[in-house]
Every structure is written in structure tokens, then in C-alpha cells.
Design a protein around this motif. Structure first.
Motif, PDB file in Angstrom:
ATOM      1  N   PHE A 493       0.848  -1.185   0.000  1.00 12.54           N
ATOM      2  CA  PHE A 493       0.000   0.000   0.000  1.00 12.54           C
ATOM      3  C   PHE A 493       0.887   1.240   0.000  1.00 12.54           C
ATOM      4  O   PHE A 493       2.092   1.166   0.285  1.00 12.54           O
ATOM      5  N   LYS A 494       0.305   2.363  -0.312  1.00 10.22           N
ATOM      6  CA  LYS A 494       0.990   3.644  -0.298  1.00 10.22           C
ATOM      7  C   LYS A 494       0.890   4.260   1.093  1.00 10.22           C
ATOM      8  O   LYS A 494      -0.146   4.169   1.758  1.00 10.22           O
ATOM      9  N   LEU A 495       1.983   4.929   1.498  1.00  4.35           N
ATOM     10  CA  LEU A 495       2.025   5.564   2.800  1.00  4.35           C
ATOM     11  C   LEU A 495       2.551   6.983   2.641  1.00  4.35           C
ATOM     12  O   LEU A 495       3.640   7.187   2.075  1.00  4.35           O
ATOM     13  N   PHE A 496       1.776   7.940   3.101  1.00  9.00           N
ATOM     14  CA  PHE A 496       2.149   9.352   2.998  1.00  9.00           C
ATOM     15  C   PHE A 496       2.464   9.760   1.552  1.00  9.00           C
ATOM     16  O   PHE A 496       3.357  10.545   1.300  1.00  9.00           O
ATOM     17  N   LYS A 497       1.773   9.165   0.614  1.00 15.50           N
ATOM     18  CA  LYS A 497       1.793   9.521  -0.808  1.00 15.50           C
ATOM     19  C   LYS A 497       3.080   9.143  -1.529  1.00 15.50           C
ATOM     20  O   LYS A 497       3.057   8.654  -2.657  1.00 15.50           O
ATOM     21  N   TYR A 498       4.232   9.331  -0.867  1.00 12.51           N
ATOM     22  CA  TYR A 498       5.508   9.129  -1.561  1.00 12.51           C
ATOM     23  C   TYR A 498       6.226   7.828  -1.166  1.00 12.51           C
ATOM     24  O   TYR A 498       7.294   7.535  -1.684  1.00 12.51           O
ATOM     25  N   PHE A 499       5.676   7.096  -0.229  1.00 14.90           N
ATOM     26  CA  PHE A 499       6.334   5.886   0.255  1.00 14.90           C
ATOM     27  C   PHE A 499       5.512   4.652  -0.111  1.00 14.90           C
ATOM     28  O   PHE A 499       4.274   4.677  -0.042  1.00 14.90           O
ATOM     29  N   SER A 500       6.234   3.608  -0.496  1.00  9.73           N
ATOM     30  CA  SER A 500       5.613   2.318  -0.791  1.00  9.73           C
ATOM     31  C   SER A 500       5.936   1.360   0.340  1.00  9.73           C
ATOM     32  O   SER A 500       7.110   1.176   0.699  1.00  9.73           O
ATOM     33  N   ALA A 501       4.906   0.771   0.920  1.00  8.40           N
ATOM     34  CA  ALA A 501       5.080  -0.118   2.066  1.00  8.40           C
ATOM     35  C   ALA A 501       4.519  -1.493   1.736  1.00  8.40           C
ATOM     36  O   ALA A 501       3.591  -1.633   0.921  1.00  8.40           O
ATOM     37  N   SER A 502       5.076  -2.509   2.360  1.00 12.12           N
ATOM     38  CA  SER A 502       4.590  -3.873   2.190  1.00 12.12           C
ATOM     39  C   SER A 502       4.795  -4.642   3.487  1.00 12.12           C
ATOM     40  O   SER A 502       5.720  -4.351   4.255  1.00 12.12           O
ATOM     41  N   THR A 503       3.942  -5.595   3.717  1.00 10.83           N
ATOM     42  CA  THR A 503       4.056  -6.469   4.883  1.00 10.83           C
ATOM     43  C   THR A 503       3.886  -7.911   4.424  1.00 10.83           C
ATOM     44  O   THR A 503       3.157  -8.200   3.471  1.00 10.83           O
ATOM     45  N   THR A 504       4.556  -8.825   5.106  1.00  8.02           N
ATOM     46  CA  THR A 504       4.499 -10.243   4.763  1.00  8.02           C
ATOM     47  C   THR A 504       4.459 -11.085   6.029  1.00  8.02           C
ATOM     48  O   THR A 504       4.994 -10.692   7.075  1.00  8.02           O
ATOM     49  N   ALA A 505       3.839 -12.224   5.887  1.00  7.36           N
ATOM     50  CA  ALA A 505       3.864 -13.250   6.928  1.00  7.36           C
ATOM     51  C   ALA A 505       3.998 -14.592   6.223  1.00  7.36           C
ATOM     52  O   ALA A 505       3.286 -14.869   5.256  1.00  7.36           O
ATOM     53  N   ASN A 506       4.939 -15.406   6.659  1.00  4.01           N
ATOM     54  CA  ASN A 506       5.235 -16.673   5.988  1.00  4.01           C
ATOM     55  C   ASN A 506       5.077 -17.837   6.957  1.00  4.01           C
ATOM     56  O   ASN A 506       5.578 -17.791   8.097  1.00  4.01           O
ATOM     57  N   TYR A 507       4.392 -18.853   6.463  1.00  2.00           N
ATOM     58  CA  TYR A 507       4.266 -20.089   7.217  1.00  2.00           C
ATOM     59  C   TYR A 507       4.928 -21.197   6.416  1.00  2.00           C
ATOM     60  O   TYR A 507       4.647 -21.384   5.225  1.00  2.00           O
ATOM     61  N   ASN A 508       5.832 -21.945   7.052  1.00  2.95           N
ATOM     62  CA  ASN A 508       6.559 -23.028   6.391  1.00  2.95           C
ATOM     63  C   ASN A 508       6.422 -24.311   7.203  1.00  2.95           C
ATOM     64  O   ASN A 508       6.517 -24.286   8.442  1.00  2.95           O
ATOM     65  N   GLU A 509       6.229 -25.406   6.470  1.00  4.44           N
ATOM     66  CA  GLU A 509       6.185 -26.721   7.099  1.00  4.44           C
ATOM     67  C   GLU A 509       7.066 -27.661   6.284  1.00  4.44           C
ATOM     68  O   GLU A 509       6.931 -27.752   5.061  1.00  4.44           O
ATOM     69  N   VAL A 510       7.996 -28.338   6.968  1.00  7.65           N
ATOM     70  CA  VAL A 510       8.976 -29.200   6.302  1.00  7.65           C
ATOM     71  C   VAL A 510       8.774 -30.627   6.757  1.00  7.65           C
ATOM     72  O   VAL A 510       8.672 -30.906   7.965  1.00  7.65           O
ATOM     73  N   TRP A 511       8.725 -31.545   5.767  1.00  7.68           N
ATOM     74  CA  TRP A 511       8.587 -32.969   6.042  1.00  7.68           C
ATOM     75  C   TRP A 511       9.885 -33.671   5.647  1.00  7.68           C
ATOM     76  O   TRP A 511      10.419 -33.448   4.562  1.00  7.68           O
ATOM     77  N   TYR A 512      10.366 -34.542   6.539  1.00 10.48           N
ATOM     78  CA  TYR A 512      11.562 -35.346   6.261  1.00 10.48           C
ATOM     79  C   TYR A 512      11.234 -36.818   6.411  1.00 10.48           C
ATOM     80  O   TYR A 512      10.371 -37.202   7.214  1.00 10.48           O
ATOM     81  N   MET A 513      11.923 -37.635   5.630  1.00 10.99           N
ATOM     82  CA  MET A 513      11.807 -39.081   5.740  1.00 10.99           C
ATOM     83  C   MET A 513      12.952 -39.675   6.565  1.00 10.99           C
ATOM     84  O   MET A 513      12.938 -40.858   6.874  1.00 10.99           O
ATOM     85  N   LYS A 514      13.924 -38.824   6.910  1.00  8.66           N
ATOM     86  CA  LYS A 514      15.060 -39.255   7.728  1.00  8.66           C
ATOM     87  C   LYS A 514      15.411 -38.152   8.712  1.00  8.66           C
ATOM     88  O   LYS A 514      15.388 -36.968   8.350  1.00  8.66           O
ATOM     89  N   THR A 515      15.721 -38.516   9.905  1.00 13.97           N
ATOM     90  CA  THR A 515      16.253 -37.586  10.904  1.00 13.97           C
ATOM     91  C   THR A 515      17.470 -38.234  11.560  1.00 13.97           C
ATOM     92  O   THR A 515      17.867 -39.344  11.180  1.00 13.97           O
ATOM     93  N   ILE A 516      18.047 -37.553  12.527  1.00 16.54           N
ATOM     94  CA  ILE A 516      19.238 -38.089  13.185  1.00 16.54           C
ATOM     95  C   ILE A 516      19.030 -38.093  14.706  1.00 16.54           C
ATOM     96  O   ILE A 516      18.162 -37.387  15.240  1.00 16.54           O
ATOM     97  N   ARG A 517      19.851 -38.902  15.340  1.00 19.85           N
ATOM     98  CA  ARG A 517      19.894 -38.918  16.798  1.00 19.85           C
ATOM     99  C   ARG A 517      21.355 -38.962  17.220  1.00 19.85           C
ATOM    100  O   ARG A 517      22.122 -39.817  16.764  1.00 19.85           O
ATOM    101  N   LYS A 518      21.728 -38.014  18.098  1.00 17.75           N
ATOM    102  CA  LYS A 518      23.102 -37.948  18.577  1.00 17.75           C
ATOM    103  C   LYS A 518      23.166 -38.422  20.023  1.00 17.75           C
ATOM    104  O   LYS A 518      22.272 -38.134  20.825  1.00 17.75           O
ATOM    105  N   ASP A 519      24.260 -39.108  20.328  1.00 21.30           N
ATOM    106  CA  ASP A 519      24.443 -39.635  21.680  1.00 21.30           C
ATOM    107  C   ASP A 519      25.918 -39.901  21.916  1.00 21.30           C
ATOM    108  O   ASP A 519      26.740 -39.788  20.983  1.00 21.30           O
ATOM    109  N   TYR A 520      26.213 -40.281  23.146  1.00 17.04           N
ATOM    110  CA  TYR A 520      27.590 -40.623  23.493  1.00 17.04           C
ATOM    111  C   TYR A 520      27.686 -42.126  23.661  1.00 17.04           C
ATOM    112  O   TYR A 520      26.884 -42.748  24.387  1.00 17.04           O
TER     113      TYR A 520
END
Length: 894
Positions: A493-520
């Protein structure tokens, strides 16, 4: 390969002639007899005695006794004719005589000559030359039927039986020019020629070379058989003799042998290189199989195929394999190696489908193929450091909103480290933007109406491997699979006539078929990482906003100045991003690998295709400024009143950031980058630098203290780079910049120019002769010598940990020039100022021998030193008439 050397030439003449045959007739009484042609001058045709015609050009035509009653005037109405001096119709002899610039048109026949006599009772046409005032023969007959043209001294043609006799005919078909003393057609399918010579030279009367034979039998559309044939160069017979030859006769590509080059290599012995066979499988595709053989047992095989379907697709495939043997079995330096390379290029025609598209560009194989290959044709590609491939299919669905889908398989290979990264495949799908609050056909203005969201899916099967494991079971065991779902929500949208403004919101979901486990592991007393198979997922989100504007400024110096004004355009912007901490996806374990117990933290998603969720809170403010400088310059031509615009700086960008949530090192380094074009866009200049505001300690680690507070300057330059590219040609001011690229070198993974040398293969079946018209050679060669130059300069500076080192500084140049109308020379070379040595250097020499071409290429030094010499006929139909001698680079198998 098109081995039909003679048949194409002969087809030009012989198809042009409707017919050629000999026939007998009874001799009537003397008053109506036909005088025979004088043997000493078969090119002079005598015509009936006519007033005002010299005796030397007259033809005596007598009426032939024929029991068949002709149809009077049956053909006259179908003939169009004209002549400059006169036209005479003799109803008694049934002849039409046209004299001086005579022309006759009948059906698809066009005949132009000095004199034409048509006997419409015998259905024959006679045409010949006439003498001018000096006694020289002029106005040679030009006989044309369809697209075939014959230019003889004289011709006798029966337009009913299609039989003809032609003396000293000259004709042209495709690349061939043919001249024959006598051409005769025996029947509807057999032609004979006597005293014939054929060549690809443009001057048939005085060619640089030709092939001469006294007996030729020609069957249109089937074959050409010639007797004893001798090659003549500069009117001197050569030892190149064929006792007889048979050529298939067709206007399509023909299968045949590809002649090799030969030589000797000090590691592998004598060799035959590029010996093969060409298969013309159909009008849509072909195949060439080539090979190399060395007497020590080394060999190479190559298959090359091209295909094309009009309005659908086209492409080519190259498969290369080499079995290299060094020394002899049992000796300490004996080595054996197998290398290969596969190339595939496929392009779909834009008319084939509007909703889907398939394309391929493949270049993969052994990392050391071009460095170890025994085929010198590839020597210009030895500098390649990367091989890459991509095969993609995309489809768009005409729905509302639109849905797009694509499948892509990629391949990237570093020939130095031999590391290979592949995606088999990558799936991408997306739904077009949806504006839930915007009217169907109204403008989208304001925060609410511009609010939109979309959905995208990306799935990958990523493989990382090496040459030694390529397409082995271990390669597929290490594959990683993941899918990422993204839903961005945005508005502007326009702000104060001379400025261009934008807003974003992002949602991400990641699926894996392999993960790891660390141990001693207490047994081995080491930290262990175990792969866990099974579905797992994580979810992240972030927010962002930005605001920017554009500022214009002009500095005027006056319309009478050389530089009238300078225009400065600034585009400042401020952005804000917020990403919370996702520490719920992190776990701890206690390690006793050291003397003290240490609690270590990790995420089970580490090493995944799309990474792991961030643990640290990010609260960043970004600053950027883009600049453009342009000048208005007064033209030198006073008749032009409008000033000319000149770009001073195409872009000058500055960017940095500040992390509000960071407890130290909050400021990001300042990055400066820019570029411009000079000399009418022929020179491209790009530069960049990174400036760090923080100081470093004695170990070279960045500390939380400003560099200016540590006794230094405001910023510490950590690295800088400069690249320069310049292309120029003598024809720039006339017809634009001349490009002398190497298409095969580009397909092999190299550049599209010849800075790194050129893959020279003058005997290639794809090589075409240069038929461009050239300026005639004058007595003195003009100083306007055609030339072109490509130059590239690269500079890199590194000072990350006070090393103050120039890591790269090299200059490369390629120059090509026509030093005379017939001689072309070229050189590709360079100098590395860091290593203090000359880079890959190649010298090229080309000689235009009119119908022939001569090439010499030489790499004088280095691990890939070699030379090649070639001389052969330009025309593709005679491309096997050549001498090709080349050395093979002596390389050490690593």
C-alpha cells in the motif's frame, strides 16, 4: 556423410535436360536434306539461309519426309516467343526462327539464346550462339526447366520424346558445377556424359581443381556410375585416381564411411582417430558412430545423433567412452582407465504445446574426461571446472486460480573435487495468488484489497556423491528426501503519498523421511550420530515489513557544456523481519569424549535438505540504498539538438543490517556492489567489497568491539573483487559486435567465447563452408582489416584475518583478425599475476583457398600441448577429400 559426390552434380545437369538421346532418320532428296554438323566445330549450329544473317551463324534445315500428317498449328498457340532482330515462321518447312536475344517459353521450358530454330513438325528445338561484329561468339543458350539450368554452346531438344543432345553444357546443382563435352539421354531413365568434369569451384571454366572422367552413366533418383576418374589441381593431374566409382543418387542424406585421421603418440603408439560410419536413418534423425584405435590397445567410441520434428522438438545426443592404456602390462608405469561423457540437448518448439513444456540440457560424465581424453578435438575444453545438467517438465492448468507444476532433475559436478550433487527429481507446485478481499473486476488499492496469499510445494530427492560412487548402491543409500510447504501472506500500500510499504507473513512446514539422533557411546568413548528412518516434520513462521521510496536529483551544468546534466536516482529502503526461536525442536545429551562432561545441544533435523529450524531469536532491521547515475552529453554533430544519454553507473548498492535481539556483533558487515557499462556497452565492469565494522583479535577472530575503537579505521575491508569484460570488433561501427563463439565448447561446460581456446575440428561433418560474398581483392589490400577481440580481467582481494592477500589476479584475451583477404589468424592466451605464469594459449591459422580451406591449430606449451593440420574441400558433399594430421596431447593419467 553425403558420399554422392558426382550424382548431385550430374543430377543438376541431367535433370535440367529433359532428355538426351541419339536417333536416326532417313535422308530425303537433296533439296530437303539436312546438312550434317561439321565435326571440327560441334558448337556451331547452321540454320536456314536467311537475309541479313552471316553465313557463319546460319542453319540449314531441310524438311524430313514423314508419312504422318502433322496437326497444323497445334502447338504454335501454346508457345510464347520473342526476338530482337526478327521472328520468322515458315509454314512450308514447319519452322520458327528467332534471331538475336531470342527467347522461347513452352510449358515449364525457358530457352534464351542468340538464335533459336523450332521445327514443330519434327517437334525439335535447335539453339546456338551467334557472332558479334568482332567475330566472337556471344549469347550462349540458357536452357531452364523448373529449377534446373543448363548453359551449353548449343542444344538440340525434342520436346515430345524429351530427348536431347547438349554440347559443352554447364550446369550447377547444390555445391557442384559440372561441364561436359556431350550429354545424351538414351531413354527415360538413363543419361550418358562424355568428357565431363565436376568441381565445387565457382569458376567452372577456370577452377582451382576438378575431377575429370570420360564415361558417366546416370540413372536419376537411383545411381551414378563413372569410369576412370582423375583429380586435377591447378590443371595438373594428381596421383588421386579412381578406376571406377558408384554413387547412390538421391537428394536425401546417405549413409557412408567417415574417413579418419592418423598419427603417432609416444605413449600409445600409432593411431587412427575419428574413424566411423554415418547412418542416415530417416529425414527426422541420424546417427554417426566414430572411434579411435591405438596400437597399444587403447580405444575410444563415440555416438552422435541429431533429431528434429518440425513444429514439435529438436535436439542432439553425444555419448563418448574411452578406454585408456598407458605403457605396457607388467611395467611399473602401466595404467588403465575408463572415462566417459554424455551430452543431451532437447528443445521443444513453442508451437508444440501451450500448456506444457519439456527441455533438457545434459553434460555429465567422468570429471577428468576432457583432461584425459585422447581425442584432441576436445582440447579447448580442458579448462572446464564444472559440468551441469538439467531436465525439466512443466505444465500449467487453466483453472481459477491457476495451478503450475514442474518436475526437474539437476546435476552439478565439480571436476576438481569430483563431488557430484543431484536432485532426482525436484517437484514444484504452486497455486497462483488469491485476493480474497478484492473486487472481481475492480482495482486493488489499499491494505485490505491488496491482501493476498498463495500456496507452494517443493519436494526434493537430493543425492551427494563422488565419481567413484556414481550410480553405485551407496549413492542411493545416502539420498535425502524432503518436502517443504509454504504459504506466504502479503499486501502492499501507499504511505504518505511518496512511500511504498509492504508487509508479509510466511508459514513453512517441512517434512523429512530421515532424521538423526546424537548420543555418546561409552564403548568407543566417542559421540555418535545415528540415522532414524521415518516421517518427521517441523513448522516455522516469520513476519516482515518494508518501506521505501525513490528520490530523483539532477545537477545542471548548462546546455552549452559538454556534459549538460547528471541525473542521480536513489532508492532507499528499510526492512524489518522477525523470526522467533524454535528451541522446542532441539535436544540435549551429555558427552564424555573430553576430560570433562559437556552438555551438547542438537536438532534432529540437522543436515536435512531444507535445513533445521532456527534456535536463536532474530529481530533484524535492514538498510539498503540503490543508486543510478546518468549523464546528458552534447552530441558532436551540431545538427542533432537533443543530448545523448550516457550511463555512468548502472547501479551502486549499499546494504547492511542490525539485529535488535543480538547481545553482541549486532551490526552486519556493509556490502557494497556496483557495475556499469562503457564504450557503447562493449565493456562491462562489476565490483564489490565487504566492510566489517568490528575488529579482530590476534587469532583472527571477530570480537565485539568496533574497529575504530581498536585503533583502526571506521570499517575493515575483508574482501573485494573486480571483474571486467570487453568485446570489440572492427565492424562495431557498421554492423554490430562480431561474436566468434565455440558452441561445442559451451556444450562441453565451457564459455561461449574462445578465451579458453576453441575446440577446433575442421573435418567435422557439421562444419559448413563459408559461402558469404566477399569484397573483390584489389591490387592493394585495404587497411580496414577485420578483427575482433574479447578481453576478461579478474581481481580478488582477501583480508578476513589480516592476511592482506591478493588471491586472484588474471588477464585473459582472445584476438582474431583477417590479416589478408585470404588469411585469418587468432590467439587465445592470458597471464596469471599471482602464479606468475602464462595461462592456456592457443594459436589458430586459417587460409581460404577458394574451394578449399586450410586450418592449423597449435597449443605450444603446457600439459595439453598439441597441434593439428587440416586441408580439404569446403563443400560438404566432398568433405572426405581432405588431409587431416594431428597430434594427441600427452597427458598423465591421475
Amino acid at each position: 556423410m553425403r558420399p554422392n559426390i558426382v550424382h548431385i552434380v550430374l543430377s543438376a545437369i541431367l535433370l535440367t535436360l529433359f532428355a538426351s538421346s541419339s536417333y536416326g532418320q532417313e535422308i530425303p532428296p537433296k533439296k530437303t536434306s539436312i546438312s550434317p554438323v561439321i565435326p571440327s566445330d560441334t558448337t556451331v549450329v547452321k540454320v536456314p539461309e536467311v537475309d541479313n544473317i552471316p553465313d557463319s551463324t546460319q542453319i540449314e534445315v531441310a524438311k524430313v519426309q514423314d508419312t504422318t500428317k502433322p496437326k497444323k498449328g497445334a502447338i504454335l498457340s501454346q508457345i510464347k516467343r520473342k526476338a530482337k532482330d526478327y521472328e520468322r515462321i515458315d509454314q512450308k518447312t514447319k519452322q520458327i526462327t528467332l534471331y538475336n536475344e531470342a527467347e522461347l517459353y513452352y510449358e515449364d521450358i525457358e530457352l534464351k539464346s542468340g538464335i533459336i530454330v523450332m521445327d514443330y513438325e519434327k517437334q525439335e528445338i535447335y539453339a546456338g550462339r551467334i557472332k558479334d561484329s568482332t567475330g566472337a561468339y556471344t549469347q550462349f543458350p540458357v536452357f531452364k526447366q523448373g529449377s534446373n539450368v543448363v548453359e551449353p554452346d548449343s542444344i538440340r531438344f525434342n520436346y515430345k520424346t524429351k530427348k536431347a543432345l547438349v554440347w559443352n553444357s554447364r550446369t550447377e546443382q547444390m555445391d557442384f558445377r559440372i561441364k561436359a563435352d556431350i550429354t545424351k539421354r538414351e531413354n527415360d531413365s538413363v543419361y550418358y556424359m562424355k568428357g565431363a568434369r565436376f568441381t565445387t569451384s565457382k569458376d567452372i571454366d577456370d577452377p582451382e581443381y576438378y575431377f575429370v572422367t570420360n564415361k558417366v552413366k546416370f540413372v536419376p533418383g537411383q545411381k551414378v556410375v563413372v569410369g576412370f576418374t582423375n583429380m586435377v589441381i591447378a590443371d595438373v593431374p594428381t596421383p588421386i585416381i579412381l578406376p571406377f566409382a558408384f554413387f547412390p543418387m538421391t537428394d536425401k542424406a546417405q549413409s557412408g564411411l567417415l574417413l579418419p585421421s592418423y598419427g603417432e603418440n609416444n605413449q600409445r603408439g600409432f593411431f587412427l582417430q575419428n574413424l566411423g560410419y554415418y547412418l542416415a536413418l530417416s529425414d527426422n534423425y541420424d546417427l554417426a558412430v566414430l572411434g579411435d584405435y591405438y596400437t597399444n590397445g587403447s580405444y575410444a567410441l563415440r555416438g552422435e545423433s541429431r533429431y528434429a520434428y518440425r513444429y514439435r522438438f529438436s535436439g542432439n545426443i553425444n555419448v563418448r567412452y574411452e578406454n585408456l592404456i598407458t605403457s605396457e602390462r607388467g611395467l611399473p608405469d602401466y595404467a588403465r582407465q575408463n572415462i566417459y561423457n554424455i551430452q543431451w540437448s532437447h528443445t521443444q518448439d513453442s508451437k508444440a504445446s501451450s500448456g506444457s513444456r519439456f527441455s533438457a540440457s545434459v553434460n555429465m560424465g567422468s570429471s577428468k574426461y576432457f583432461r584425459q581424453s585422447i581425442n584432441q578435438v576436445n582440447v579447448g575444453s580442458t579448462m572446464n571446472n564444472n559440468l551441469s545438467s538439467s531436465i525439466s517438465y512443466s505444465k500449467s492448468f487453466a483453472t481459477i486460480p491457476a495451478v503450475n507444476m514442474s518436475l526437474t532433475a539437476t546435476h552439478s559436478q565439480n571436476t576438481n573435487t569430483e563431488e557430484i550433487n543431484m536432485t532426482l527429481p525436484t517437484l514444484q507446485a504452486s497455486v497462483d495468488r488469491i485476493f480474497p478481499f478484492a473486487p472481481g473486476d475492480g482495482p486493488k488499492k489499499g491494505f485490505i484489497k491488496n491482501l493476498n496469499f498463495q500456496y507452494s510445494l517443493r519436494g526434493e530427492n537430493r543425492i551427494k556423491t563422488y565419481d567413484s560412487l556414481f550410480f553405485k548402491p551407496q549413492m542411493f543409500k545416502d539420498a535425502q528426501i524432503g518436502l517443504q510447504h509454504s504459504i506466504p501472506i502479503a499486501t502492499n500500500f501507499k504511505l504518505f503519498k511518496y512511500f511504498s510499504a509492504s508487509t508479509t507473513a510466511n508459514y513453512n512446514e517441512v517434512w523429512y523421511m530421515k532424521t538423526i539422533r546424537k548420543d555418546y557411546d561409552a564403548t568407543t568413548r566417542k559421540d555418535t550420530t545415528t540415522t532414524v528412518n521415518g516421517f518427521d516434520a517441523y513448522r516455522t513462521y516469520n513476519f516482515g515489513a518494508s518501506i521505501g521510496t525513490t528520490i530523483y536529483g539532477t545537477f545542471n551544468f548548462g546546455s552549452d557544456k559538454k556534459i549538460q546534466a547528471i541525473r542521480h536516482v536513489m532508492r532507499p529502503s528499510v526492512s524489518y523481519t522477525y523470526t522467533p526461536s524454535f528451541d522446542q525442536y532441539y535436544e540435549n545429551y551429555t558427552s564424555y569424549a573430553t576430560a570433562e562432561a559437556v552438555v551438547k545441544e542438537y536438532s534432529r533435523f540437522e543436515g536435512g535438505i531444507f535445513g533445521s529450524p532456527g534456535k536463536n531469536l532474530s529481530n533484524n532491521i535492514g538498510f539498503s540504498l540503490s543508486n543510478t547515475f546518468e549523464a546528458k552529453v552534447t552530441e558532436k554533430d551540431t545538427t542533432i539538438t537533443e543530448p545523448r544519454k550516457v550511463m555512468l553507473l548502472n547501479n551502486l548498492n549499499l546494504s547492511t543490517g542490525y539485529n535488535v535481539a543480538a547481545d553482541s556483533l549486532a551490526w552486519s558487515p556493509l556490502r557494497i556492489s556496483g557495475g556499469t557499462q562503457l564504450f557503447k556497452n562493449k565493456m562491462n565492469i562489476n565490483f564489490g567489497a565487504t566492510l566489517n565494522p568490528y575488529a579482530i583479535d590476534n587469532q583472527g577472530r571477530v570480537i565485539d568491539k568496533f574497529n575504530i575503537d581498536n585503533g583502526g579505521s571506521l570499517f575493515r575491508m575483508t574482501n573485494a573483487n573486480l571483474t571486467l569484460g570487453y568485446s570489440l570488433a572492427s565492424s562495431d561501427t557498421k554492423s554490430g559486435n562480431k561474436k566468434t563463439g565455440d558452441s561445442q565448447g559451451e556444450r562441453n561446460g565451457g564459455r561461449d567465447d574462445d578465451l579458453f581456446g576453441r575446440n577446433v575440428d575442421p573435418s567435422s561433418r557439421n562444419d559448413q563452408s563459408d559461402d558469404e560474398e566477399k569484397d573483390p581483392i584489389s591490387e592493394f589490400f585495404k587497411l580496414d582489416i577485420p578483427w575482433d577481440m574479447t578481453l576478461a580481467y579478474s581481481f580478488n582481494y582477501s583480508n578476513t584475518a589480516r592476511e592482506n592477500r591478493i588471491s586472484g589476479n588474471s588477464l585473459m584475451v582472445s584476438v582474431n583478425s583477417d590479416i589478408t583477404p585470404m588469411w585469418k589468424v587468432g590467439v587465445s592466451t592470458g597471464y596469471d599475476f599471482v602464479q606468475k605464469g602464462v595461462t592456456f594459449t592457443q594459436l589458430r591459422f586459417d587460409r581460404d583457398l577458394k574451394s578449399w580451406k586450410l586450418n592449423f591449430s597449435w597449443v605450444p606449451f603446457g600439459t595439453n600441448s598439441y597441434w593439428s593440420f587440416f586441408i580439404g574441400i569446403k563443400a560438404s558433399v566432398l568433405q572426405d577429400v581432405k588431409y587431416d594430421k594431428r597430434s594427441v596431447p600427452d597427458r598423465i593419467i591421475q
